[in-house]
Design a protein around this motif. Sequence first.
Motif, short mmCIF file in Angstrom:
data_model
loop_
_atom_site.label_atom_id
_atom_site.label_comp_id
_atom_site.label_asym_id
_atom_site.label_seq_id
_atom_site.Cartn_x
_atom_site.Cartn_y
_atom_site.Cartn_z
N UNK A 1 0.83 -1.16 -0.03
CA UNK A 1 -0.04 0.16 0.01
C UNK A 1 0.82 1.28 -0.06
N UNK A 2 1.91 1.20 -0.78
CA UNK A 2 2.87 2.35 -0.82
C UNK A 2 2.13 3.78 -1.35
N UNK A 3 1.35 3.79 -2.24
CA UNK A 3 0.40 4.77 -2.51
C UNK A 3 -0.36 5.34 -1.58
N UNK A 4 -1.05 4.43 -0.97
CA UNK A 4 -1.96 4.99 0.16
C UNK A 4 -1.17 5.60 1.55
N UNK A 5 -0.04 5.05 1.61
CA UNK A 5 1.10 5.42 2.82
C UNK A 5 1.37 6.86 2.47
N UNK A 6 1.76 7.09 1.24
CA UNK A 6 2.60 8.38 0.83
C UNK A 6 1.15 9.42 1.07
N UNK A 7 0.06 9.22 0.74
CA UNK A 7 -1.03 10.31 1.02
C UNK A 7 -1.21 10.62 2.27
N UNK A 8 -0.95 9.77 3.27
CA UNK A 8 -1.31 9.87 4.64
C UNK A 8 -0.32 10.20 5.42
N UNK A 9 1.01 9.95 5.11
CA UNK A 9 2.32 10.10 5.86
C UNK A 9 3.27 10.88 5.14
N UNK A 10 3.76 11.98 5.51
CA UNK A 10 5.17 12.63 5.02
C UNK A 10 6.25 11.72 5.18
N UNK A 11 6.45 11.12 6.13
CA UNK A 11 7.62 10.03 6.43
C UNK A 11 6.86 8.71 6.92
N UNK A 12 7.17 7.57 6.15
CA UNK A 12 7.03 6.34 6.54
C UNK A 12 8.04 5.63 6.46
N UNK A 13 8.68 5.16 7.53
CA UNK A 13 9.89 4.28 7.21
C UNK A 13 9.84 3.05 8.20
N UNK A 14 10.08 1.85 7.49
CA UNK A 14 10.12 0.55 8.29
C UNK A 14 11.41 0.07 8.32
N UNK A 15 12.07 -0.26 9.52
CA UNK A 15 13.36 -0.90 9.70
C UNK A 15 12.90 -2.34 10.11
N UNK A 16 13.70 -3.23 9.41
CA UNK A 16 13.56 -4.85 10.02
C UNK A 16 14.98 -5.35 10.39
N UNK A 17 14.89 -5.78 11.38
CA UNK A 17 16.29 -6.81 11.64
C UNK A 17 15.83 -8.19 11.66
N UNK A 18 16.67 -8.76 10.83
CA UNK A 18 16.52 -10.43 10.77
C UNK A 18 17.81 -10.92 10.63
N UNK A 19 18.02 -11.74 11.62
CA UNK A 19 19.33 -12.47 11.43
C UNK A 19 20.56 -11.53 11.24
N UNK A 20 20.97 -10.62 11.92
CA UNK A 20 22.18 -9.69 11.62
C UNK A 20 21.90 -8.80 10.11
N UNK A 21 20.72 -8.87 9.50
CA UNK A 21 20.43 -8.11 8.58
C UNK A 21 19.44 -6.95 8.82
N UNK A 22 19.86 -5.75 8.43
CA UNK A 22 18.77 -4.73 8.40
C UNK A 22 18.18 -4.37 7.11
N UNK A 23 17.09 -4.22 7.05
CA UNK A 23 16.46 -3.72 5.97
C UNK A 23 15.49 -2.44 6.29
N UNK A 24 15.53 -1.50 5.23
CA UNK A 24 14.86 -0.35 5.38
C UNK A 24 14.08 -0.42 4.16
N UNK A 25 12.65 -0.22 4.53
CA UNK A 25 11.59 0.08 3.79
C UNK A 25 10.75 1.46 3.69
#
Length: 162
Positions: free
Chosen positions: A85-109
Amino acid sequence: MKTSLLALALVGAFVAGLATAGVAGYGPLAYISYHIIVSQQQGQAQVIPAHINLGNLTAGEKGNTTATAVINISSNGTYTIDLLHADKLQKVFSNFTVELKINNNTITLTPENDSANVKLASGSYNVSILIIFQVSQHPKGDLNVNQEPLLIIHPQGDNTNS
């Protein structure tokens, strides 16, 4: 005729007995619920999702929240994690960052960069989720969301869930 009357009397007595039992406080003695997990296909992941509730927000409000999900990977491979839902999130939030940590990996979406790949060996992983957000000054679109999927994981190249 006598047989019909006898059968009718027996049914009536049975119904009266049920009604009396209901009035006398009889009821269900037990309830049961269960979920059977069937054996997984090659490359599938069992997911215990995080449930994230940002609560009531106002225009311009910023904050962050954390949660934990669990994934059980049945086979080694590269998995894709998608922010939905990237389009929906962009309409509601000026910043929306998700940081995931899995098994010594950091993923930013983010809504602008809504997909990433991660190599995982078979096993069970706790996934730490950090969401950093700021509500737009003039949010528009869907302003009420309830239990909508936010992140999905699937084997790389499998786009059936996105």
